[in-house]
Design an enzyme around this catalytic site. Structure first.
Site, short mmCIF file in Angstrom:
data_model
loop_
_atom_site.label_atom_id
_atom_site.label_comp_id
_atom_site.label_asym_id
_atom_site.label_seq_id
_atom_site.Cartn_x
_atom_site.Cartn_y
_atom_site.Cartn_z
N GLN A 116 17.89 34.36 -22.08
CA GLN A 116 17.12 34.93 -23.18
C GLN A 116 16.95 36.44 -22.95
O GLN A 116 17.85 37.05 -22.40
CB GLN A 116 15.77 34.21 -23.36
CG GLN A 116 15.89 32.80 -23.88
CD GLN A 116 16.22 31.78 -22.82
OE1 GLN A 116 15.57 31.72 -21.78
NE2 GLN A 116 17.22 30.96 -23.06
N LYS A 173 25.16 38.67 -21.48
CA LYS A 173 24.76 38.52 -20.07
C LYS A 173 25.79 37.71 -19.28
O LYS A 173 26.15 38.07 -18.17
CB LYS A 173 23.38 37.83 -19.98
CG LYS A 173 22.27 38.61 -20.64
CD LYS A 173 20.95 37.86 -20.63
CE LYS A 173 20.92 36.65 -21.52
NZ LYS A 173 20.95 36.93 -22.97
N ASP A 212 21.61 36.98 -26.26
CA ASP A 212 23.02 37.05 -26.65
C ASP A 212 23.60 38.45 -26.53
O ASP A 212 24.46 38.85 -27.32
CB ASP A 212 23.21 36.50 -28.08
CG ASP A 212 22.67 35.10 -28.22
OD1 ASP A 212 22.77 34.34 -27.24
OD2 ASP A 212 22.14 34.76 -29.29
N GLY A 241 22.97 30.19 -23.99
CA GLY A 241 24.39 29.95 -24.20
C GLY A 241 25.10 31.19 -23.71
O GLY A 241 25.04 32.23 -24.35
N HIS A 242 25.70 31.12 -22.53
CA HIS A 242 26.33 32.30 -21.93
C HIS A 242 27.85 32.10 -21.97
O HIS A 242 28.39 31.19 -21.35
CB HIS A 242 25.83 32.49 -20.49
CG HIS A 242 24.37 32.83 -20.43
ND1 HIS A 242 23.69 33.07 -19.27
CD2 HIS A 242 23.45 32.99 -21.42
CE1 HIS A 242 22.43 33.36 -19.55
NE2 HIS A 242 22.25 33.31 -20.85
P1 GDP Z 1 24.61 35.90 -23.57
O1 GDP Z 1 23.78 34.77 -24.06
O2 GDP Z 1 23.81 37.14 -23.34
O3 GDP Z 1 25.44 35.53 -22.39
O4 GDP Z 1 25.62 36.25 -24.76
P2 GDP Z 1 26.45 35.18 -25.66
O5 GDP Z 1 27.54 34.62 -24.84
O6 GDP Z 1 25.52 34.24 -26.34
O7 GDP Z 1 26.99 36.13 -26.81
C1 GDP Z 1 27.76 37.23 -26.52
C2 GDP Z 1 29.11 37.11 -27.25
O8 GDP Z 1 29.76 38.35 -27.21
C3 GDP Z 1 30.07 36.14 -26.61
O9 GDP Z 1 30.82 35.53 -27.60
C4 GDP Z 1 30.94 37.02 -25.72
O10 GDP Z 1 32.22 36.49 -25.50
C5 GDP Z 1 31.02 38.25 -26.56
N1 GDP Z 1 31.17 39.54 -25.85
C6 GDP Z 1 30.60 39.95 -24.69
N2 GDP Z 1 30.89 41.24 -24.45
C7 GDP Z 1 31.65 41.65 -25.50
C8 GDP Z 1 32.22 42.91 -25.86
O11 GDP Z 1 32.08 43.91 -25.20
N3 GDP Z 1 32.91 42.96 -27.06
C9 GDP Z 1 33.07 41.86 -27.85
N4 GDP Z 1 33.75 42.00 -28.97
N5 GDP Z 1 32.53 40.68 -27.54
C10 GDP Z 1 31.82 40.56 -26.39
P1 IMO Z 2 20.69 33.46 -24.30
O1 IMO Z 2 20.39 33.23 -22.84
C1 IMO Z 2 19.15 33.94 -28.35
C2 IMO Z 2 15.46 31.77 -29.34
C3 IMO Z 2 15.56 30.65 -30.36
C4 IMO Z 2 14.17 30.73 -30.99
C5 IMO Z 2 13.29 31.05 -29.79
C6 IMO Z 2 12.62 29.84 -29.16
O2 IMO Z 2 21.96 32.83 -24.74
O3 IMO Z 2 20.54 34.89 -24.67
P2 IMO Z 2 13.50 27.84 -27.63
O4 IMO Z 2 14.54 26.81 -27.89
O5 IMO Z 2 13.76 28.68 -26.43
O6 IMO Z 2 12.11 27.27 -27.63
O7 IMO Z 2 13.57 28.82 -28.92
O8 IMO Z 2 14.14 31.67 -28.83
N1 IMO Z 2 16.39 31.64 -28.18
C7 IMO Z 2 17.48 32.40 -28.02
N2 IMO Z 2 18.05 33.33 -28.82
N3 IMO Z 2 19.69 33.68 -27.14
C8 IMO Z 2 19.13 32.78 -26.32
O9 IMO Z 2 19.55 32.59 -25.05
C9 IMO Z 2 18.00 32.05 -26.76
N4 IMO Z 2 17.23 31.09 -26.21
C10 IMO Z 2 16.24 30.86 -27.10
O10 IMO Z 2 16.58 30.90 -31.30
O11 IMO Z 2 14.11 31.81 -31.87
MG MG Z 3 23.70 33.45 -25.65
#
Ligand code: GDP
Ligand code: IMO
Ligand code: MG
Length: 431
Positions: A225, A16, A13, A40-41
């Site tokens: 991840q 990416k 998270d 979850g991107h």
């Molecule tokens: P990922 O799994 O690495 O793609 O990240 P996620 O989407 O799960 O979580 C990142 C969160 O941060 C999302 O809600 C994005 O919209 C938000 N986000 C990304 N870059 C920024 C930033 O520079 N500032 C803020 N405030 N939010 C951001």
């Molecule tokens: P992105 O791509 C954050 C965590 C789960 C749990 C562990 C194992 O959005 O960064 P799983 O379901 O993969 O067997 O769970 O890994 N986990 C993540 N945490 N971002 C993710 O993906 C994750 N994908 C799995 O919360 O701790």
């Molecule tokens: Mg994510």
């Protein structure tokens, strides 16, 4: 440069999806190489929010082809949902712009049920998985009883593979876990139907990537991840079940290591973690809650509150080493806008001993106490800043320290979720 790999450096998270979407504007092909719908991107296009679990984050760009590599575990139900949602928003997803490797493994309903049952059984030792069937699907891949996309699109093969696997899985579900079995007929009908719908998307992804690179087209590899969730290099057993680090890009897509040029590590300006496991810089009190509230740190896949803490520079140094990171995208810097002071760990102590290197082994030895370096906060809004020079001096000091400590440049600074809230520093083309 024609190839770039995006990897997470912390526990996921990091943003990416946002960065991949941004760079995909210049990419010809974006490839997911591991993980599944546990990812979850999140991407914002104007006010519109998209969360991708399986589709590569380049899909929103008309000229970009996206591919799901052999290393991914594909849940057809979730993929179909994502395709339908996108089409409802006026985007086109067709065999022209989405390619799926026949070698990718399929997440079946019994994987999801087993994920839940196994977590329930573990109680105290539970991992806190996303319950998307990821672990059980990779288990079957390794045990050589998995069902691949190539089986899904061939009814005879699907029937044979499913009969064999289901007998074993139903035994496990009923006799070990006391759960409800699945019937062959319902699964076969449903998954043969997915096979028919996915048939035209199936393509040799490794061939495609290498052909693109041969023709100097730009290929972006999208990690899911992150380094500390890697099955080998992460904080085992609190990890996911795939190779989330650079090796996964190679085995999960069919490309040779020498063809991977830029390795971009995505670093959140602080640290978060969803699920169980060690977290030396975690803030369990008021400051952690303040970060969670400001940043809205709740899982994009499961909605769970993310645990929050300060940046851990030892962990990042480890991620740089494991992945060979060539530059960093620092995200969510704006979340720290209101803080008077900001901390970053530059060491740990363990029963009085000083530790300067991160390793999952060291983390398992006992409770590590972080040694922090404290920075003065900038205490002004940076979400509308568009050039590096215009960032407050205190923010630039924080970034300069990260660069110096890691000996890696910060090429991108993200100051908000939108596309236009991204500062690419001069001199970095990246892709
Ligand atoms: P990922 O799994 O690495 O793609 O990240 P996620 O989407 O799960 O979580 C990142 C969160 O941060 C999302 O809600 C994005 O919209 C938000 N986000 C990304 N870059 C920024 C930033 O520079 N500032 C803020 N405030 N939010 C951001
Ligand atoms: P992105 O791509 C954050 C965590 C789960 C749990 C562990 C194992 O959005 O960064 P799983 O379901 O993969 O067997 O769970 O890994 N986990 C993540 N945490 N971002 C993710 O993906 C994750 N994908 C799995 O919360 O701790
Ligand atoms: Mg994510």
């Amino acid at each position: 440069m024609p190839s770039l790999v995006v990897v997470g450096t912390q526990w996921g998270d990091e943003g990416k999806g946002k960065i991949v979407d941004q760079l995909a504007e210049r990419a010809d092909l974006v490839v997911r190489f591991q993980g599944g719908a546990n990812a979850g991107h999140t991407i914002y296009v104007g006010e519109e929010k998209f969360v991708f679990h399986l589709l590569p984050s380049g899909i929103l760009h008309e000229k970009c082809i996206v591919a799901i590599g052999n290393g991914v575990v594909l849940d057809p139900e979730i993929l179909m949902d994502e395709i339908n949602t996108l089409e409802d928003h006026g985007f086109s997803v067709s065999p022209e712009n989405l390619k799926i490797s026949p070698l990718a493994h399929v997440v079946m309903p019994y994987h999801k049920r087993l994920d839940e049952l196994q977590e329930m059984r573990k109680s105290e030792g539970k991992v806190g998985t996303t319950k998307r069937g990821i672990g059980p699907c990779y288990e079957d891949k390794m045990a050589r009883i998995g069902i691949r996309v190539m089986d899904l699109i061939d009814e005879e093969r699907l029937s044979k593979r499913l009969r064999y696997a289901l007998e074993l899985k139903n035994d496990l579900i009923t006799k070990i876990y006391g759960g409800e079995p699945f019937t062959y007929d319902e699964l076969f009908e449903e998954y043969a139907d997915y096979g028919r719908r996915l048939d035209d998307f199936v393509y040799d992804v490794s061939y495609l990537i290498n052909d693109f690179l041969d023709n100097n087209k730009k290929v972006l590899f999208e990690g899911a991840q992150a380094t500390c969730l890697d099955i080998d290099f992460g904080t085992y057993p609190f990890v996911t079940s795939s190779s989330t680090t650079i090796g996964g890009a190679i085995t999960g897509s069919g490309v040779a290591p020498k063809r991977l040029e830029e390795i971009l590590g995505i670093v959140k300006a602080y640290t978060t973690r969803v699920g169980e496991g060690m977290f030396p810089t975690e803030l369990t009190g008021e400051i952690g809650q303040r970060i969670r509230d400001i940043a809205g740190e709740y899982g994009a896949s499961t909605g769970r509150p993310r645990r929050c803490g300060w940046l851990d520079l030892l962990m990042l140094k480890y991620a740089v080493r494991i992945n060979g990171i060539t530059s960093i995208a620092l995200t969510r810097l704006d979340v720290l806008d209101s803080f008077e002071t900001i901390n970053a760990a530059t060491g740990y102590t363990l029963e009085g001993a000083e530790i300067e290197e991160f390793s999952p082994f060291i983390l398992s030895l006992g409770e590590l106490k972080p040694v922090f370096r404290t920075f003065k906060g900038w205490q002004k809004g940076i979400t509308e800043v568009t050039t590096y020079e215009d960032l407050p001096e205190e923010a630039r000091t924080y970034i300069a320290f990260i660069e110096e400590y890691l000996n890696v440049p910060v090429s991108i600074v993200s100051v908000g979720p939108r596309r236009d809230q991204t500062i690419i520093r001069p001199g970095y083309t990246l892709l």
